[in-house]
Design a protein around this motif. Structure first.
Motif, PDB file in Angstrom:
ATOM      1  N   UNK A  88       0.748  -1.274  -0.147  1.00 11.86           N
ATOM      2  CA  UNK A  88      -0.082   0.100   0.083  1.00 11.86           C
ATOM      3  C   UNK A  88       0.882   1.087   0.103  1.00 11.86           C
ATOM      4  N   UNK A  89       1.873   1.054   0.863  1.00  9.72           N
ATOM      5  CA  UNK A  89       3.009   2.479   0.735  1.00  9.72           C
ATOM      6  C   UNK A  89       3.285   2.850  -0.624  1.00  9.72           C
ATOM      7  N   UNK A  90       3.944   1.348  -1.102  1.00 11.44           N
ATOM      8  CA  UNK A  90       4.521   1.875  -2.492  1.00 11.44           C
ATOM      9  C   UNK A  90       3.613   2.244  -3.422  1.00 11.44           C
ATOM     10  N   UNK A  91       2.288   2.146  -3.501  1.00  6.71           N
ATOM     11  CA  UNK A  91       1.256   2.662  -4.414  1.00  6.71           C
ATOM     12  C   UNK A  91       1.271   4.376  -4.082  1.00  6.71           C
ATOM     13  N   UNK A  92       1.268   4.719  -2.751  1.00 11.20           N
ATOM     14  CA  UNK A  92       1.162   5.962  -2.487  1.00 11.20           C
ATOM     15  C   UNK A  92       2.347   6.749  -3.208  1.00 11.20           C
ATOM     16  N   UNK A  93       3.367   6.107  -2.740  1.00  8.30           N
ATOM     17  CA  UNK A  93       4.850   6.456  -2.933  1.00  8.30           C
ATOM     18  C   UNK A  93       4.958   6.813  -4.461  1.00  8.30           C
ATOM     19  N   UNK A 203       8.329  13.466  -0.771  1.00 13.00           N
ATOM     20  CA  UNK A 203       6.898  13.073  -0.391  1.00 13.00           C
ATOM     21  C   UNK A 203       7.104  11.521  -0.513  1.00 13.00           C
ATOM     22  N   UNK A 204       7.555  11.053  -1.632  1.00 15.87           N
ATOM     23  CA  UNK A 204       7.581   9.562  -1.841  1.00 15.87           C
ATOM     24  C   UNK A 204       8.258   8.866  -0.800  1.00 15.87           C
ATOM     25  N   UNK A 205       9.239   9.310  -0.239  1.00 13.46           N
ATOM     26  CA  UNK A 205      10.009   8.652   0.889  1.00 13.46           C
ATOM     27  C   UNK A 205       9.074   8.635   2.118  1.00 13.46           C
ATOM     28  N   UNK A 206       8.539   9.702   2.304  1.00 16.84           N
ATOM     29  CA  UNK A 206       7.727   9.910   3.463  1.00 16.84           C
ATOM     30  C   UNK A 206       6.342   8.917   3.339  1.00 16.84           C
ATOM     31  N   UNK A 207       5.897   8.507   2.370  1.00 17.69           N
ATOM     32  CA  UNK A 207       5.081   7.684   2.032  1.00 17.69           C
ATOM     33  C   UNK A 207       5.281   6.188   2.684  1.00 17.69           C
ATOM     34  N   UNK A 208       6.655   5.855   2.654  1.00 18.43           N
ATOM     35  CA  UNK A 208       7.065   4.518   3.284  1.00 18.43           C
ATOM     36  C   UNK A 208       7.199   4.676   4.510  1.00 18.43           C
ATOM     37  N   UNK A 209       5.798   4.724   5.262  1.00 22.94           N
ATOM     38  CA  UNK A 209       5.892   5.288   6.782  1.00 22.94           C
ATOM     39  C   UNK A 209       6.365   4.092   7.597  1.00 22.94           C
ATOM     40  N   UNK A 210       6.212   2.851   7.122  1.00 26.49           N
ATOM     41  CA  UNK A 210       6.536   1.537   7.836  1.00 26.49           C
ATOM     42  C   UNK A 210       8.018   1.737   8.113  1.00 26.49           C
ATOM     43  N   UNK A 211       9.050   2.505   7.169  1.00 24.53           N
ATOM     44  CA  UNK A 211      10.251   2.519   7.338  1.00 24.53           C
ATOM     45  C   UNK A 211      11.234   3.557   7.796  1.00 24.53           C
ATOM     46  N   UNK A 212      10.252   4.794   7.684  1.00 23.63           N
ATOM     47  CA  UNK A 212      10.764   6.133   8.196  1.00 23.63           C
ATOM     48  C   UNK A 212      10.132   6.468   9.462  1.00 23.63           C
ATOM     49  N   UNK A 213       9.134   5.800  10.131  1.00 22.29           N
ATOM     50  CA  UNK A 213       8.742   5.972  11.309  1.00 22.29           C
ATOM     51  C   UNK A 213       8.528   4.566  12.254  1.00 22.29           C
TER      52      UNK A 213
END
Length: 438
Positions: A88-93, A203-213
């Motif tokens: 799901x995160x990849x789609x948003x990114x 914005x794309x990097x931030x979309x990978x929330x499971x990795x950056x938070x």
């Protein structure tokens, strides 16, 4: 993309100013970005993807795994739940970078196991790229230090050779865990990002929330891409490596593993095809024959029964060893090497290109046609024979190969046969064709 040693990296200042020469992608017709895990594409090539969206260059992202192994000790996420979340995160990114719909391709390979299915990865990349003479292929750096990244990079390098795509490799783990000297002799280049492209990448990097938070405050759910890591991917420069070629040994490995990988001695298709080829030859005696791609020498031996000499070429040493055994005592000379680089001297009365044209890159096939044309004797003939089904892992098929020979100075089509399995064509001057007495 797990960074399990968050305190082991070099400072981002070590790479400050280490950017190489500038490049651009606005002249590309299309771009394909390969990522071993979701977030690799955003970290390594997010600016490039944003540039493509801005310039109207079609871009496809191929995600090899779902990154389900990023938090192996998580008390809150199973591997299955992590895979679904990261998809799901990849789609948003991807959407933040202008990539959507069917241009985001998920393979769903096992995280941590890309090297175990490397041939399949090559085939998947080739299927997306096709004839890549108009494409830029972007993938993880094959010397990155992460096993999945390196396997993805090797697969992309082979796919680039097979498709003629221009290859750029992006470092990720290397920027975190190594000094610039680790690049060795490869060439470093960079894409200069404007403010909008930097913002889209962020914005794309931030979309990978499971990795950056953090996933939670519990042990095992710690943040993986902390600021000390992300700092290496911010700024106005996106770094890429232009590395050398790679040995594509797929067919040689196949011949080393199986004494006769195509079943040429036993399969009805092979025996029938050989009979059709021999029946299509223009004369009973052939003079000097060149066979391009002889494999284990089954067709070579059959041609030698009717020729004064057969010169046979193959890139596989394992195949040629068996061809040598099979043709011992016959008027056959074997040459080891790729075509068209490997080529004999002199002219030939017949050139046979059988079941090999689709194992060449498009540019190599064009060069082969030129070499064949220059090699023919004044009334020489060319015989083409190819399997008509899909050839997994290479971009060309039988029809594309035969179409490449449909130009001067290759002689015109004198005879042809085709069914659902095989296509055979003889190209010869009219004066070379026999006329039966009645």
């Amino acid at each position: 993309m797990p960074f399990h040693h968050a305190d082991a990296g070099t400072g981002p200042e070590r790479w400050q100013g280490v950017v190489g020469t500038p490049i651009d992608v606005r002249d590309a017709t299309r771009v394909v970005v390969v990522a071993a895990h979701p977030d690799d594409e955003s970290l390594g090539a997010g600016g490039l993807l944003a540039r493509c969206a801005e310039a109207g260059v079609p871009a496809t992202v191929l995600l090899l795994t779902d990154g389900e192994g990023s938090h192996p000790a998580s008390p809150t996420h199973s591997r299955e739940a992590m895979a679904q979340r990261r998809r799901r995160e990849a789609v948003v990114a991807a959407a933040a970078l202008g990539v959507g719909g069917d241009r985001l391709v998920h393979l769903g390979l096992p995280d941590g196991g890309v090297a175990d299915v490397e041939d399949d990865v090559v085939a998947a990349i080739v299927e997306v790229v096709g004839d890549g003479r108009d494409a830029v292929l972007v993938a993880p750096y094959r010397g990155d230090g992460h096993p999945d990244h390196e396997a993805a990079g090797r697969a992309a390098a082979i796919a680039a050779q097979r498709t003629d795509a221009r290859l750029l490799e992006y470092p990720i783990w290397l920027l975190h865990a190594a000094e610039p000297a680790a690049l060795g002799d490869v060439r470093l280049v960079h894409l200069a990002l404007d403010d909008a492209e930097q913002a889209a990448k962020a914005h794309a990097i931030e979309a990978h929330a499971s990795q950056v938070h953090p996933l939670s405050q519990q042990p095992g759910d710690e943040v993986l891409l902390g600021e000390h890591v992300l700092a290496r991917f911010r700024g106005e420069h996106e770094r890429y490596v232009v590395a050398g070629g790679i040995v594509d040994d797929r067919l040689d490995r196949l011949h080393a593993q199986q004494a006769e990988p195509w079943g040429a001695d036993a399969r009805w298709y092979e025996r029938r095809k050989r009979a059709l080829v021999l029946a299509t030859l223009p004369t009973e005696r052939l003079g000097r024959v060149l066979e391009v791609g002889c494999s284990t020498g089954v067709m070579t031996a059959a041609l030698a029964e009717r020729a004064d000499e057969v010169v046979a070429i193959d890139a596989s040493g394992a195949a040629l060893a068996r061809a040598g055994e099979r043709t011992a005592g016959l008027p056959v000379r074997l040459l080891h090497g790729p075509v068209p680089e490997t080529w004999p001297d002199g002219t030939f009365d017949l050139v046979v290109v059988s079941e090999v044209g689709y194992f060449l890159a498009p540019s190599a096939l064009e060069a082969l046609v030129d070499r064949v044309a220059a090699t023919l004797a004044p009334v020489g003939a060319v015989l083409l024979c190819h399997w008509r089904h899909a050839v997994r892992g290479w971009p060309l098929d039988a029809d594309a190969v035969h179409a490449a020979f449909d130009r001067a100075p290759i002689p015109p089509r004198a005879a042809s046969y085709a069914d659902g399995d095989v296509r055979i064509e003889l190209r010869a001057p009219r004066s070379a064709m026999p006329r039966a007495d009645r």
